[in-house]
Design an enzyme around this catalytic site. Structure first.
Site, PDB file in Angstrom:
ATOM      1  N   ARG A 210       4.479   4.805  -7.075  1.00  0.00           N
ATOM      2  CA  ARG A 210       5.480   5.768  -7.567  1.00  0.00           C
ATOM      3  C   ARG A 210       4.924   6.509  -8.779  1.00  0.00           C
ATOM      4  O   ARG A 210       5.128   7.714  -8.944  1.00  0.00           O
ATOM      5  CB  ARG A 210       6.766   5.025  -7.967  1.00  0.00           C
ATOM      6  CG  ARG A 210       7.593   4.586  -6.793  1.00  0.00           C
ATOM      7  CD  ARG A 210       8.963   4.079  -7.227  1.00  0.00           C
ATOM      8  NE  ARG A 210       8.945   2.719  -7.703  1.00  0.00           N
ATOM      9  CZ  ARG A 210       9.168   1.637  -6.948  1.00  0.00           C
ATOM     10  NH1 ARG A 210       9.440   1.774  -5.670  1.00  0.00           N
ATOM     11  NH2 ARG A 210       9.162   0.430  -7.467  1.00  0.00           N
ATOM     12  N   PHE A 226      12.724   8.280   3.807  1.00  0.00           N
ATOM     13  CA  PHE A 226      12.986   6.841   3.671  1.00  0.00           C
ATOM     14  C   PHE A 226      13.059   6.507   2.168  1.00  0.00           C
ATOM     15  O   PHE A 226      12.364   5.633   1.673  1.00  0.00           O
ATOM     16  CB  PHE A 226      11.898   5.985   4.344  1.00  0.00           C
ATOM     17  CG  PHE A 226      11.620   6.338   5.781  1.00  0.00           C
ATOM     18  CD1 PHE A 226      12.408   5.809   6.803  1.00  0.00           C
ATOM     19  CD2 PHE A 226      10.565   7.189   6.121  1.00  0.00           C
ATOM     20  CE1 PHE A 226      12.144   6.115   8.137  1.00  0.00           C
ATOM     21  CE2 PHE A 226      10.300   7.506   7.447  1.00  0.00           C
ATOM     22  CZ  PHE A 226      11.087   6.969   8.463  1.00  0.00           C
ATOM     23  N   ASP A 248      17.568   9.274   3.564  1.00  0.00           N
ATOM     24  CA  ASP A 248      17.616   7.886   4.041  1.00  0.00           C
ATOM     25  C   ASP A 248      18.800   7.761   4.992  1.00  0.00           C
ATOM     26  O   ASP A 248      19.761   8.524   4.906  1.00  0.00           O
ATOM     27  CB  ASP A 248      17.780   6.916   2.871  1.00  0.00           C
ATOM     28  CG  ASP A 248      17.309   5.505   3.217  1.00  0.00           C
ATOM     29  OD1 ASP A 248      16.186   5.132   2.853  1.00  0.00           O
ATOM     30  OD2 ASP A 248      18.080   4.774   3.882  1.00  0.00           O
ATOM     31  N   SER A 249      18.721   6.779   5.904  1.00  0.00           N
ATOM     32  CA  SER A 249      19.830   6.592   6.844  1.00  0.00           C
ATOM     33  C   SER A 249      20.919   5.693   6.273  1.00  0.00           C
ATOM     34  O   SER A 249      21.984   5.558   6.859  1.00  0.00           O
ATOM     35  CB  SER A 249      19.311   6.001   8.158  1.00  0.00           C
ATOM     36  OG  SER A 249      18.643   4.795   7.899  1.00  0.00           O
ATOM     37  N   ASP A 298       7.697   6.469   3.380  1.00  0.00           N
ATOM     38  CA  ASP A 298       7.634   5.021   3.102  1.00  0.00           C
ATOM     39  C   ASP A 298       8.638   4.300   3.993  1.00  0.00           C
ATOM     40  O   ASP A 298       9.662   3.808   3.518  1.00  0.00           O
ATOM     41  CB  ASP A 298       7.915   4.769   1.610  1.00  0.00           C
ATOM     42  CG  ASP A 298       7.760   3.300   1.254  1.00  0.00           C
ATOM     43  OD1 ASP A 298       7.029   2.584   1.959  1.00  0.00           O
ATOM     44  OD2 ASP A 298       8.374   2.875   0.254  1.00  0.00           O
ATOM     45  N   CYS A 338       4.114  -0.853   5.624  1.00  0.00           N
ATOM     46  CA  CYS A 338       4.210  -2.219   5.083  1.00  0.00           C
ATOM     47  C   CYS A 338       4.260  -3.229   6.229  1.00  0.00           C
ATOM     48  O   CYS A 338       4.719  -4.347   6.065  1.00  0.00           O
ATOM     49  CB  CYS A 338       5.423  -2.347   4.172  1.00  0.00           C
ATOM     50  SG  CYS A 338       6.978  -1.967   4.976  1.00  0.00           S
TER      51      CYS A 338
HETATM   52  N1  SAH Z   1      10.460   4.224  -0.804  1.00  0.00           N
HETATM   53  C1  SAH Z   1      11.460   3.249  -1.146  1.00  0.00           C
HETATM   54  C2  SAH Z   1      11.526   2.075  -0.179  1.00  0.00           C
HETATM   55  C3  SAH Z   1      11.772   2.428   1.273  1.00  0.00           C
HETATM   56  S1  SAH Z   1      12.403   1.104   2.233  1.00  0.00           S
HETATM   57  C4  SAH Z   1      11.253   2.786  -2.593  1.00  0.00           C
HETATM   58  O1  SAH Z   1      10.192   3.036  -3.181  1.00  0.00           O
HETATM   59  O2  SAH Z   1      12.155   2.173  -3.144  1.00  0.00           O
HETATM   60  C5  SAH Z   1      12.732   1.850   3.767  1.00  0.00           C
HETATM   61  C6  SAH Z   1      14.018   2.663   3.828  1.00  0.00           C
HETATM   62  O3  SAH Z   1      14.065   3.287   5.110  1.00  0.00           O
HETATM   63  C7  SAH Z   1      15.332   1.914   3.698  1.00  0.00           C
HETATM   64  O4  SAH Z   1      16.068   2.443   2.644  1.00  0.00           O
HETATM   65  C8  SAH Z   1      16.082   2.166   5.036  1.00  0.00           C
HETATM   66  O5  SAH Z   1      17.469   2.364   4.841  1.00  0.00           O
HETATM   67  C9  SAH Z   1      15.431   3.426   5.504  1.00  0.00           C
HETATM   68  N2  SAH Z   1      15.428   3.677   6.942  1.00  0.00           N
HETATM   69  C10 SAH Z   1      15.137   2.843   7.950  1.00  0.00           C
HETATM   70  N3  SAH Z   1      15.100   3.503   9.131  1.00  0.00           N
HETATM   71  C11 SAH Z   1      15.388   4.807   8.860  1.00  0.00           C
HETATM   72  C12 SAH Z   1      15.464   6.000   9.635  1.00  0.00           C
HETATM   73  N4  SAH Z   1      15.237   5.979  10.931  1.00  0.00           N
HETATM   74  N5  SAH Z   1      15.749   7.150   9.008  1.00  0.00           N
HETATM   75  C13 SAH Z   1      15.971   7.168   7.670  1.00  0.00           C
HETATM   76  N6  SAH Z   1      15.879   6.097   6.882  1.00  0.00           N
HETATM   77  C14 SAH Z   1      15.598   4.930   7.467  1.00  0.00           C
END
Ligand code: SAH
Length: 394
Positions: A210, A226, A248-249, A298, A338
């Site tokens: 970040r 995400f 995000d979803s 991510d 990840c």
């Molecule tokens: N980048 C973030 C962590 C991401 S974790 C950080 O640094 O804090 C992954 C995220 O993807 C979660 O919040 C989850 O809700 C979201 N997610 C999972 N599948 C998804 C999709 N198809 N579309 C959008 N978001 C999604």
């Protein structure tokens, strides 16, 4: 002592100090150990390690110590935890954040135990039979070694079911009302929902990444796909991004992301949030003719193990292909995986395939991994799950 005898020729992994003993390597177990109880591991009749017995798991035992004479008792957990905490205190991140991973399972010599510190609250995950057996001892030692009065247990990860363990959540020390912990990371304020957040509430492994994104964001129009609670999005805005679109979803994650934006002295008009599925939403952005100077991808773990790799590869390719198409020339893509089941090499080849299909030329200018408070024991390469690439579009 109760003992576990390895099959002839199945001692290579333990000799290389890998902490997992798979059921297929076990010849027999003497003395009927209970779940999580310590067993002396023997190869060709010779003691080689002490491990926690887990009869329901395919990983039948996880090694506590390769010193077969070690005593697994209170003082073992106190000294192992102390060492793990000492390591964190020696890291630069300790000067920049009050939120760190204190115990990273196998790589800290404590298989199945995860402990994250969020300011004065600890969040612990007991993910296998061994730590579950020693839970009270570990909790007491954690409170004593850190001085933290509040410990929240998040033993609700999928993997517990593979060990035949039920989920358990809640404050186990220092009952508190507030389940949102304010933390500081490189001068930025975040709220961590330890009860309802993903994993233990925050993705500490991405801390330094970040920070890299923050350093690259000035003047750019950013898409944080995400975004979860807005870690990268807030960092990008703090780094001088012209605008950040955070997607995000999860509505719950976006709610915390909005709080995180408000908790910092940033121009809130420069960030917008979208509750959407990234797969469909990137296509929509493309149809609308939108483009960006920096995209962060991510996603969640598409392939926790090797078995899901094929589908995961398709998903990674899809989001990376769309992200590359959304990039303006000279734009940057910070893309992560990840998934334990996807190696660095495989990830790079998936991204290369995405660029080829998108008809885009891109170069790797940096590689990312997990922050140093998520160490990877050389004998435990499985611990090296997070990988990322920084690409620049030609
Ligand atoms: N980048 C973030 C962590 C991401 S974790 C950080 O640094 O804090 C992954 C995220 O993807 C979660 O919040 C989850 O809700 C979201 N997610 C999972 N599948 C998804 C999709 N198809 N579309 C959008 N978001 C999604």
């Amino acid at each position: 002592m109760k003992s576990l005898h390895l099959k002839a020729g199945r001692d290579k992994s333990v000799k290389r100090r890998h902490p997992w003993i798979f059921s297929g390597a076990v010849e027999r177990v003497d003395g009927s150990p209970g779940t999580g109880e310590s067993v002396l591991v023997k190869a060709a009749g010779q003691p080689v390690a002490i491990a926690a017995w887990s009869p329901k798991s395919q990983i039948s035992a996880r090694v506590w110590s390769f010193d077969a004479a070690a005593r697994i008792e209170k003082s073992f957990f106190e000294s192992t935890l102390r060492k793990a905490i000492q390591l964190r205190k020696s890291l630069p991140a300790f000067q920049h954040s009050n939120a760190l991973r204190l115990v990273h399972g196998e790589s800290d010599g404590l298989p199945g135990l995860i402990v994250d510190r969020y300011a004065d609250v600890l969040v612990a995950q007991f993910l296998s039979a061994g730590p579950e057996h020693w839970r009270e001892v570990i909790l007491d030692a954690l409170a004593a070694e850190t001085g933290c009065e509040a410990i929240y247990e998040r033993s609700d990860a999928e993997v517990r079911s593979l060990e035949g363990l039920e989920a358990r959540v809640g404050f186990v020390r220092g009952n508190r009302e507030a389940k949102r912990c304010p933390i500081v990371e490189h001068g930025l304020q975040f709220r961590v929902d330890v009860a309802a957040g993903q994993k233990t509430g925050f993705f500490l492994d991405q801390r330094e990444n970040r920070q890299r994104v923050r350093a690259l964001a000035a003047g750019r129009e950013v898409l944080d796909a995400f975004c979860y609670t807005g870690g990268f999005a807030v960092a990008a805005l703090a780094g001088g991004a012209q605008h950040v679109l955070a997607v995000d979803s999860s509505a719950a994650a976006l709610e915390v992301a909005k709080e995180n934006l408000a908790a910092n002295t940033l121009d809130t008009s420069k960030m917008s949030f979208e509750e959407a599925d990234v797969f469909a939403y990137q296509r929509l952005l493309r149809e609308q003719g939108r483009s960006f100077d920096l995209v962060i991808l991510d996603p969640p773990k598409f392939a926790p193990t090797a078995a899901q790799v094929k589908n995961a590869a398709r998903a990674y390719k899809d989001i990376n292909l769309m992200a590359l198409k959304l990039l303006r020339p000279g734009g940057l893509l910070a893309t992560f995986s990840c998934s334990g089941g996807v190696s660095v090499e495989l990830f790079q080849s998936i991204v290369a395939g995405a660029a080829a299909d998108a008809g885009v030329d891109a170069k790797i200018i940096e590689r990312f991994g997990a922050a140093a408070d998520h160490p990877v024991a050389l004998s435990f390469p499985e611990g090296d799950y997070l990988k990322g690439l920084l690409l620049v579009r030609a």
